[in-house]
Write an enzyme that holds these catalytic residues in place. Structure first.
Site, short mmCIF file in Angstrom:
data_model
loop_
_atom_site.label_atom_id
_atom_site.label_comp_id
_atom_site.label_asym_id
_atom_site.label_seq_id
_atom_site.Cartn_x
_atom_site.Cartn_y
_atom_site.Cartn_z
N SER A 84 3.31 10.59 2.68
CA SER A 84 4.23 9.64 2.07
C SER A 84 3.67 9.14 0.73
O SER A 84 3.43 9.94 -0.16
CB SER A 84 4.52 8.51 3.05
OG SER A 84 5.68 7.80 2.71
N GLU A 184 2.41 -9.01 -1.54
CA GLU A 184 2.94 -9.56 -2.79
C GLU A 184 2.95 -8.51 -3.89
O GLU A 184 3.96 -8.29 -4.57
CB GLU A 184 2.13 -10.79 -3.22
CG GLU A 184 2.30 -12.01 -2.32
CD GLU A 184 1.45 -11.94 -1.07
OE1 GLU A 184 0.57 -11.04 -0.98
OE2 GLU A 184 1.66 -12.78 -0.17
N HIS A 249 9.30 11.08 10.09
CA HIS A 249 8.47 10.84 8.92
C HIS A 249 6.99 10.67 9.28
O HIS A 249 6.12 11.13 8.55
CB HIS A 249 8.98 9.59 8.19
CG HIS A 249 8.26 9.30 6.91
ND1 HIS A 249 8.15 10.23 5.89
CD2 HIS A 249 7.60 8.19 6.48
CE1 HIS A 249 7.46 9.71 4.87
NE2 HIS A 249 7.13 8.47 5.21
#
Length: 269
Positions: A84, A184, A249
């Site tokens: 990924s 964040e 996946h």
């Protein structure tokens, strides 16, 4: 950046780069199997696992982190395996530093920009939803993983995805929960994380060659479609593409033994 890592076995170096929200922990069982034939390095990419947190998260960052890691460990050439986001990391690295790559293995990701996929596709919507749910999660008053899972289920319906995300939980000295990964920064850089390679950089015979390349897609995943084959082979002209049956996946969790066999067959034979 000095990345956290784990090492298993001896032999030709094989470096594994995990995906978004992941860490080296996710690949330990695979690494132990591969350690029979390889010196396996599992890295935590920046802002993940036990590696440092920063205010930037681009593939330029990630490929330079990988280069620094290889230099620090005196690894002249390695087999690179990425899943990924980690697959994008090793692809960008191979484009910039092909002389440092002996084999390239990419697990269930294409070199395309996933943010350009239509709104009906699961990839883009899922990631935005996941990042938003994690970013906005308030840990006050939660005393157990079960309670956190129940709360997350309001926004993230897939139990498998939640179980994967919950591996990122940690407690401080006062037993308060927080995320290990830097959600964040990941939130701010999600468009860059979804980004792909520019096909125009590789046309007219400028594709990357010189080492074997294997793309492994999950049969039940839509991250690599038949339509992506042209892009893959424009950038990596001699790439092989194989499908892992009965896997989505997270093929390393769903078909670990077959994945190990596929890697060994491709690299060792």
């Amino acid at each position: 950046m000095k990345l956290n890592y784990r090492k298993f076995g001896e032999g030709h170096p094989l470096i594994i780069a995990h995906g978004l929200y992941g860490s080296s922990d996710n690949w330990v069982s695979i690494a132990k199997e591969l350690a029979t034939n390889f010196e396996v390095f599992l890295i935590d990419q920046r802002n993940h696992g036990a590696s440092p947190h920063t205010n930037s998260h681009t593939y330029q960052d990630l490929k330079e982190d990988l280069l620094e890691f290889m230099d620090d460990h005196h690894i002249e050439k390695a087999t690179l395996l990425g899943h990924s986001m980690g697959g994008k990391t090793v692809m960008f690295f191979a484009a910039e530093y092909p002389e440092r790559v002996s084999n390239l293995l990419v697990a269930d990701i294409a070199p395309k920009n996933y943010s350009e996929i239509s709104a009906g596709s699961s990839q883009n919507i899922d990631h935005k939803n996941i990042v938003s749910a994690m970013l906005n999660f308030k840990f006050d008053n939660f005393k157990s993983r079960t309670e956190i899972d129940q709360k997350l289920s309001e926004d993230i319906k897939s139990k498998r995805v939640r179980q994967f995300l919950l591996k990122n939980l940690k407690r401080d000295g006062e037993k308060k929960f927080s995320w290990k990964l830097n959600i964040e920064t990941i939130s701010k850089f999600l468009p860059q994380i979804m980004d792909g390679m520019n096909k125009n950089d590789f046309i007219h015979g400028k594709g990357i060659s010189g080492f074997p390349v294997l793309f492994m897609r999950g049969a039940n995943s839509n991250y690599i479609t038949d339509d992506d084959h042209n892009l893959i082979r424009t950038i990596f002209p001699y790439a092989e593409i194989t499908t892992i049956p009965k896997a989505g996946h997270w093929l390393h969790a769903e078909q670990p033994k077959l994945l190990v066999k596929t890697i060994e067959y491709f690299v060792l034979d």
